[in-house]
Design an enzyme around this catalytic site. Structure first.
Site, PDB file in Angstrom:
ATOM      1  N   ARG A 183       0.834  -1.199   0.000  1.00 61.41           N
ATOM      2  CA  ARG A 183       0.000   0.000   0.000  1.00 61.41           C
ATOM      3  C   ARG A 183       0.861   1.237   0.000  1.00 61.41           C
ATOM      4  O   ARG A 183       1.672   1.437   0.897  1.00 61.41           O
ATOM      5  CB  ARG A 183      -0.929  -0.015   1.215  1.00 61.41           C
ATOM      6  CG  ARG A 183      -1.901   1.139   1.245  1.00 61.41           C
ATOM      7  CD  ARG A 183      -2.989   0.940   2.291  1.00 61.41           C
ATOM      8  NE  ARG A 183      -2.463   0.881   3.646  1.00 61.41           N
ATOM      9  CZ  ARG A 183      -3.238   0.813   4.720  1.00 61.41           C
ATOM     10  NH1 ARG A 183      -4.542   0.760   4.585  1.00 61.41           N
ATOM     11  NH2 ARG A 183      -2.703   0.775   5.929  1.00 61.41           N
TER      12      ARG A 183
ATOM     13  N   THR B 139      -0.963   7.537  -1.116  1.00 58.55           N
ATOM     14  CA  THR B 139      -2.252   7.438  -1.811  1.00 58.55           C
ATOM     15  C   THR B 139      -3.150   6.339  -1.260  1.00 58.55           C
ATOM     16  O   THR B 139      -4.339   6.298  -1.568  1.00 58.55           O
ATOM     17  CB  THR B 139      -2.026   7.170  -3.302  1.00 58.55           C
ATOM     18  OG1 THR B 139      -1.427   5.869  -3.466  1.00 58.55           O
ATOM     19  CG2 THR B 139      -1.113   8.219  -3.913  1.00 58.55           C
TER      20      THR B 139
ATOM     21  N   ASP C 242      -2.027  -3.820  12.712  1.00 57.84           N
ATOM     22  CA  ASP C 242      -1.530  -4.292  11.419  1.00 57.84           C
ATOM     23  C   ASP C 242      -1.360  -5.805  11.479  1.00 57.84           C
ATOM     24  O   ASP C 242      -0.496  -6.308  12.204  1.00 57.84           O
ATOM     25  CB  ASP C 242      -0.195  -3.614  11.085  1.00 57.84           C
ATOM     26  CG  ASP C 242       0.286  -3.959   9.676  1.00 57.84           C
ATOM     27  OD1 ASP C 242       0.624  -5.139   9.436  1.00 57.84           O
ATOM     28  OD2 ASP C 242       0.332  -3.062   8.837  1.00 57.84           O
TER      29      ASP C 242
ATOM     30  N   ASP D 241       2.225  -7.181  10.632  1.00 58.59           N
ATOM     31  CA  ASP D 241       3.200  -6.958  11.710  1.00 58.59           C
ATOM     32  C   ASP D 241       2.976  -7.911  12.872  1.00 58.59           C
ATOM     33  O   ASP D 241       3.932  -8.432  13.462  1.00 58.59           O
ATOM     34  CB  ASP D 241       3.095  -5.506  12.209  1.00 58.59           C
ATOM     35  CG  ASP D 241       3.776  -4.517  11.263  1.00 58.59           C
ATOM     36  OD1 ASP D 241       4.573  -4.959  10.418  1.00 58.59           O
ATOM     37  OD2 ASP D 241       3.485  -3.316  11.370  1.00 58.59           O
TER      38      ASP D 241
END
Length: 213
Positions: free
Chosen positions: A108, A112, A204, A207
């Site tokens: 990602r 943006t 996340d 992670d």
């Protein structure tokens, strides 16, 4: 949150919800997070594969020969969106070990929030296969949309998308982009924050799976 959309399936089994709650805890260790994700993936796999094609085969029991049913696992392909999607793979393969596996590398863009592809490899004979695309989080929907668009170009028989968590924004984006793709999830959380993370969420997923937070 629940939904009346027949293409969006929230798996509310008590064991699924229990394990998801344990995974949400910020003090859950990397080891326990991985273990819970693997167990949860197996439980979700039962629901996602409920309509899997079967075939009749002849088997010999200790007493006689009979015709019995087996799944056509070799016609199933699992497509993992890297890197976090691999956290769901082991559980699905434990349930359907004959499935083929493809990988879609996406990251990602932090500015943006759009998905950028860096790797794509899928099994052969895709028009003969049903595909389950896996990624723990459906947040903005950009990665899922990009991955499914690439898979669709190979013209598989069908595509399903499986995630651990999503939110109304992610569901809306994916449904608008690919209205023919069923979504399976353990929960639809409240919303996205300004950084594209699901709230309340679990952080996340990549992670937490790989211990890189």
């Amino acid at each position: 949150m629940t939904t009346s959309d027949p293409f969006v399936h929230v798996i509310t089994h008590p064991l699924v919800q229990h394990k998801l709650t344990l995974m949400r805890r910020k003090d859950a260790s990397t080891t326990s997070f991985r273990t819970l994700l693997n167990e949860l993936a197996m439980l979700m796999a039962y629901e996602v594969t409920r309509d899997m094609p079967t075939q009749d085969v002849e088997v010999e029991t200790p007493l006689e020969t009979m015709t019995a049913t087996m799944i056509d696992g070799k016609k199933l392909a699992l497509a993992s969106i890297l890197r976090a999607g691999n956290g769901l793979l082991e559980g699905f393969l434990a349930v359907v070990p004959g499935a083929r596996v493809g990988h879609i590398g996406l990251y990602r863009d932090p500015a943006t929030l759009q998905a950028v592809e860096y790797y794509f490899k899928m099994p052969k004979d895709m028009p003969e296969r049903d595909v389950i695309v896996v990624d723990p989080m459906l947040a903005t929907g950009h990665s899922a949309i990009a991955a499914i668009t690439r898979v669709k170009a190979l013209q598989p028989r069908s595509i399903k998308f499986v995630c651990l968590l999503t939110c109304p924004e992610g569901v809306k984006a994916l449904r608008e982009a690919h209205p023919d793709v069923q979504i399976f999830t353990a929960a639809i959380d409240r919303q996205l924050n300004d950084h594209g993370y699901i709230l309340p969420g679990l952080g996340d997923a990549g992670d937490r799976i790989f211990g890189t937070q």
